[in-house]
Design an enzyme around this catalytic site. Structure first.
Site, PDB file in Angstrom:
ATOM      1  N   ASP A 171      13.003   0.488 -42.259  1.00  0.00           N
ATOM      2  CA  ASP A 171      11.764   0.533 -41.477  1.00  0.00           C
ATOM      3  C   ASP A 171      11.477  -0.897 -41.028  1.00  0.00           C
ATOM      4  OD1 ASP A 171       9.076   0.434 -40.706  1.00  0.00           O
ATOM      5  OD2 ASP A 171       8.413   1.781 -42.301  1.00  0.00           O
ATOM      6  N   ILE A 172      11.434  -1.115 -39.718  1.00  0.00           N
ATOM      7  CA  ILE A 172      11.309  -2.474 -39.176  1.00  0.00           C
ATOM      8  C   ILE A 172       9.998  -3.150 -39.596  1.00  0.00           C
ATOM      9  CG2 ILE A 172      10.236  -1.948 -36.933  1.00  0.00           C
ATOM     10  CD1 ILE A 172      12.427  -3.821 -35.688  1.00  0.00           C
ATOM     11  N   GLY A 208       6.610   6.674 -32.144  1.00  0.00           N
ATOM     12  CA  GLY A 208       7.825   6.056 -32.667  1.00  0.00           C
ATOM     13  C   GLY A 208       7.580   4.701 -33.304  1.00  0.00           C
ATOM     14  N   VAL A 209       8.461   3.774 -33.030  1.00  0.00           N
ATOM     15  CA  VAL A 209       8.404   2.465 -33.673  1.00  0.00           C
ATOM     16  C   VAL A 209       7.142   1.693 -33.229  1.00  0.00           C
ATOM     17  CG1 VAL A 209       9.848   1.205 -32.005  1.00  0.00           C
ATOM     18  CG2 VAL A 209       9.850   0.531 -34.396  1.00  0.00           C
ATOM     19  N   ASP A 210       6.717   1.913 -31.992  1.00  0.00           N
ATOM     20  CA  ASP A 210       5.503   1.272 -31.470  1.00  0.00           C
ATOM     21  C   ASP A 210       4.291   1.665 -32.332  1.00  0.00           C
ATOM     22  OD1 ASP A 210       3.783  -0.062 -29.777  1.00  0.00           O
ATOM     23  OD2 ASP A 210       4.141   1.213 -28.037  1.00  0.00           O
ATOM     24  N   SER A 232      14.790   2.218 -26.686  1.00  0.00           N
ATOM     25  CA  SER A 232      14.972   3.324 -25.715  1.00  0.00           C
ATOM     26  C   SER A 232      15.690   4.568 -26.236  1.00  0.00           C
ATOM     27  CB  SER A 232      15.697   2.871 -24.436  1.00  0.00           C
ATOM     28  OG  SER A 232      14.826   2.157 -23.592  1.00  0.00           O
ATOM     29  N   THR A 233      16.226   4.552 -27.470  1.00  0.00           N
ATOM     30  CA  THR A 233      17.030   5.718 -27.893  1.00  0.00           C
ATOM     31  C   THR A 233      16.213   6.792 -28.619  1.00  0.00           C
ATOM     32  OG1 THR A 233      17.734   4.803 -30.028  1.00  0.00           O
ATOM     33  CG2 THR A 233      19.103   4.280 -28.103  1.00  0.00           C
TER      34      THR A 233
HETATM   35  P1  ADP Z   1      11.706   4.355 -27.252  1.00  0.00           P
HETATM   36  O1  ADP Z   1      10.442   4.889 -26.616  1.00  0.00           O
HETATM   37  O2  ADP Z   1      12.059   2.969 -26.758  1.00  0.00           O
HETATM   38  O3  ADP Z   1      12.824   5.344 -27.184  1.00  0.00           O
HETATM   39  P2  ADP Z   1      11.150   5.048 -30.061  1.00  0.00           P
HETATM   40  O4  ADP Z   1      10.210   4.376 -30.982  1.00  0.00           O
HETATM   41  O5  ADP Z   1      10.853   6.464 -29.685  1.00  0.00           O
HETATM   42  O6  ADP Z   1      11.298   4.088 -28.785  1.00  0.00           O
HETATM   43  O7  ADP Z   1      12.609   5.034 -30.687  1.00  0.00           O
HETATM   44  C1  ADP Z   1      13.419   3.895 -30.756  1.00  0.00           C
HETATM   45  C2  ADP Z   1      14.150   3.896 -32.098  1.00  0.00           C
HETATM   46  O8  ADP Z   1      13.260   3.409 -33.101  1.00  0.00           O
HETATM   47  C3  ADP Z   1      14.622   5.265 -32.578  1.00  0.00           C
HETATM   48  O9  ADP Z   1      15.926   5.117 -33.143  1.00  0.00           O
HETATM   49  C4  ADP Z   1      13.611   5.610 -33.672  1.00  0.00           C
HETATM   50  O10 ADP Z   1      14.167   6.478 -34.658  1.00  0.00           O
HETATM   51  C5  ADP Z   1      13.379   4.227 -34.249  1.00  0.00           C
HETATM   52  N1  ADP Z   1      12.202   4.029 -35.106  1.00  0.00           N
HETATM   53  C6  ADP Z   1      11.078   4.766 -35.228  1.00  0.00           C
HETATM   54  N2  ADP Z   1      10.269   4.233 -36.163  1.00  0.00           N
HETATM   55  C7  ADP Z   1      10.908   3.131 -36.659  1.00  0.00           C
HETATM   56  C8  ADP Z   1      10.628   2.152 -37.670  1.00  0.00           C
HETATM   57  N3  ADP Z   1       9.495   2.181 -38.367  1.00  0.00           N
HETATM   58  N4  ADP Z   1      11.551   1.174 -37.902  1.00  0.00           N
HETATM   59  C9  ADP Z   1      12.703   1.113 -37.202  1.00  0.00           C
HETATM   60  N5  ADP Z   1      13.025   1.998 -36.244  1.00  0.00           N
HETATM   61  C10 ADP Z   1      12.145   2.993 -35.986  1.00  0.00           C
END
Ligand code: ADP
Length: 167
Positions: free
Chosen positions: A9-10, A31-33, A116-117
């Site tokens: 988890d980032i 997602g990560v945002d 983006s994935t």
């Molecule tokens: P995007 O809109 O750019 O596709 P997302 O957040 O939907 O961004 O996904 C980008 C990547 O981040 C995906 O592989 C997702 O599984 C991953 N992701 C989601 N939450 C976290 C986290 N807490 N730490 C690291 N990676 C994450």
């Protein structure tokens, strides 16, 4: 300079700068945002509101508040629309824009998610080699980083980045 691929988890991994896969409004998303804003606290959104958004492929920097880092670098990745809309160049631009800002702020350890994935549906098998190549290209010219680390949220993503790094 080391390129590392880590499962995790980032928001939990200490770094000088954490990259956020944002959207052009910089006003939060899923997602990560969502995870980054949740962990940083409301001050991050307050600072993002002052930035006036960000173009796809570009990047903007803020403080990291409660995250274990000095900075968050926000970059809106391209939404995958089939590949004829400059998605590949724009994805490479994201990594380069982030590293340029990180370098200007004297960061040595930068963590990236797989931009983006997720919700933006960029195929992982195409995105991972673009990401690794963009980082290698940038660092060949700017060797001041100690570690660029991809924090992968699942095994499939980790495997794709490991494969891209081995090539
Ligand atoms: P995007 O809109 O750019 O596709 P997302 O957040 O939907 O961004 O996904 C980008 C990547 O981040 C995906 O592989 C997702 O599984 C991953 N992701 C989601 N939450 C976290 C986290 N807490 N730490 C690291 N990676 C994450």
């Amino acid at each position: 300079m080391e390129i590392k691929i880590t499962l995790g988890d980032i928001t939990k991994v200490p770094a000088d700068a954490i990259v956020n896969a944002a959207n052009p409004t910089l006003l939060g998303g899923g997602g990560v945002d969502g995870a980054i804003h949740e962990a940083a606290g409301p001050e991050l959104m307050a600072e993002c509101r002052t930035l006036g958004g960000c173009d796809t492929g570009d990047a903007k920097i803020t403080k990291a508040y409660r995250l274990p880092a000095e900075y968050v670098i926000h970059t809106p990745g391209p939404v995958w629309r089939g590949g004829d809309d400059c998605e590949e160049e724009l994805l490479a631009d994201c990594y380069k824009s982030c590293l340029k800002l990180a370098s200007e702020h004297r960061c040595r350890h930068v963590t990236f998610p797989s931009i983006s994935t997720g919700l933006f549906r960029f195929p992982l098998s195409k995105a991972a080699p673009i990401a690794i190549a963009a980082v290698k290209d940038f660092c060949a010219e700017s060797p001041e980083f100690d570690c660029i680390e991809f924090i992968c949220f699942d095994e499939k993503t980790k495997k794709a980045y490991e494969t891209a790094l081995e090539v």
